[in-house]
Design an enzyme around this catalytic site. Sequence first.
Site, short mmCIF file in Angstrom:
data_model
loop_
_atom_site.label_atom_id
_atom_site.label_comp_id
_atom_site.label_asym_id
_atom_site.label_seq_id
_atom_site.Cartn_x
_atom_site.Cartn_y
_atom_site.Cartn_z
N ARG A 57 0.68 -1.21 -0.23
CA ARG A 57 0.02 -0.12 0.00
C ARG A 57 0.85 1.37 -0.11
O ARG A 57 0.21 2.64 -0.11
CB ARG A 57 -1.14 0.10 1.17
CG ARG A 57 -2.04 -1.12 1.32
CD ARG A 57 -2.83 -1.38 0.01
NE ARG A 57 -3.98 -2.30 0.23
CZ ARG A 57 -4.49 -3.14 -0.72
NH1 ARG A 57 -3.87 -2.72 -1.93
NH2 ARG A 57 -5.33 -3.72 -0.39
N ASP A 298 -1.83 -12.83 -1.44
CA ASP A 298 -2.42 -11.86 -1.81
C ASP A 298 -2.96 -10.92 -1.11
O ASP A 298 -4.05 -10.34 -0.64
CB ASP A 298 -3.74 -12.15 -2.80
CG ASP A 298 -4.17 -10.83 -3.69
OD1 ASP A 298 -3.50 -9.89 -3.61
OD2 ASP A 298 -5.31 -11.20 -4.36
O1 DOR Z 1 -8.99 -8.69 -3.74
C1 DOR Z 1 -8.15 -8.12 -4.05
N1 DOR Z 1 -7.67 -7.04 -3.51
N2 DOR Z 1 -8.00 -8.44 -5.38
C2 DOR Z 1 -7.11 -7.53 -5.96
O2 DOR Z 1 -6.97 -8.10 -7.12
C3 DOR Z 1 -6.59 -6.31 -5.55
C4 DOR Z 1 -6.37 -6.31 -3.86
C5 DOR Z 1 -6.19 -5.09 -3.60
O3 DOR Z 1 -5.38 -4.45 -3.96
O4 DOR Z 1 -6.94 -4.63 -2.50
ZN ZN Z 2 -5.26 -9.74 -8.33
ZN ZN Z 3 -3.23 -8.85 -5.32
#
Ligand code: DOR
Ligand code: ZN
Ligand code: ZN
Length: 418
Positions: A57, A298
Amino acid sequence: MIYKNAEALIGGELKKVDISVENGIIQQIAPEIKGEGYDLKGLTVLPGLIDMHVHLREPGFEKKEDIESGSRAAVKGGFTQVCCMPNTKPAIDNKVTVSYIKARAREVGLCKVQPIGAITVGQEGKDLAPIGAMKAAGAVAISEDGKSVLETKLMANAMQYASDFNLRCLCHCEDKSLVDGGVVHEGYYSTLTGLKGSIRAAEDIIIAREICLAESLNLPVHICHVSTYSGVQLIREAKARGVQVTAETCPHYLTLTDEVIKDFDTNTKVNPPIREEKDRLALIEGLKDGTIDCIVTDHAPHHEDDKRVEYNLAAFGISGLETSFALSYTALVKSGELTLAELAEKMSTNPAEILGLQGGKLEVGAPADFVAVDLNAQWKIDPKEFVSKGKNTPFAGRKVYGRVKCTVVDGEVKYEEK
Ligand code: DOR
Ligand code: ZN
Ligand code: ZN
């Protein structure tokens, strides 16, 4: 420094060893090395976990997470190295931002942070970002994560340029026109809740497109966070034809089904969405037969303000760094689906190999990056204990096995459970 009495995963086998480290490098691995040291008795030592897909972030969304809080969450989760996605503000689409992230991560001094550059300027899908310059500054891959590059010719160019600089494209696969505002998987539970669904084809069509490009151009490509059974099958068939495709999935797709949306808990809102039992089982099968190479988090931390709103308005994403190892260990190894050595491949060796990173193996001459875990410890996930700024998890209250006790990066203890 000598790390003593470890039950360590060396060359695919658990061996009782001492590990000596100098200048951040493993010098010796032997049944007994003389001298005082740091006792790892009773713990299992794995190569430091490597997460090739996280969101830290910074810059721009430090309210959700920053490089320091994200690094802290990483080492608490057993990760010695993470690769961060470029959907920041501004996006990581130039050499200055790449350099900044590396410099800031070094200053924080916890885990290694490898930036991933955007594919297009501002992730706007129009012009290619300066791929060579980002590589020179230290980018380890390129990705448009958060969306797909929808113009196919532009994506083909990106793969070509990326390969010229020996970088891989990491592809978030989502046909926006098919998703059409969907927030969950389309099925029984989207009908029950009245939440707008998105069909598997929205993901699969772009997976298939990226495979077609990789095959036609004879170039490598990596598929991010696979969530569909049909996506697994596309990748399996492509691999069998010799296409240079690799793929990842995440703990939430391996442990949850779309039933979880029935309480409208926005912590279950993630993109791609959590799908059905047959998808979950196919993903596990894909891990077992090598179709899926890696498990990534992720890690998508969000502020309460972005999640304590109605489901349709909530942000997509799950804060994953502090639960990934235990969830994966419990769901895959405890259950007998994978061996511990196979899990270490998915969470460390393979990501390192795919991106050409150092690490991923415990061997003499390698960086002394490792994690010591108590595999027998059972604990209950509690987001209040997260050090990540993102407390957004659908796993609150879940009981898991496998507790990270100590994380060592370049020979130094960067996390230790008190
Ligand atoms: O759930 C998700 N969050 N999928 C994504 O592709 C982006 C990510 C985010 O940046 O929050
Ligand atoms: Zn993604
Ligand atoms: Zn991602």
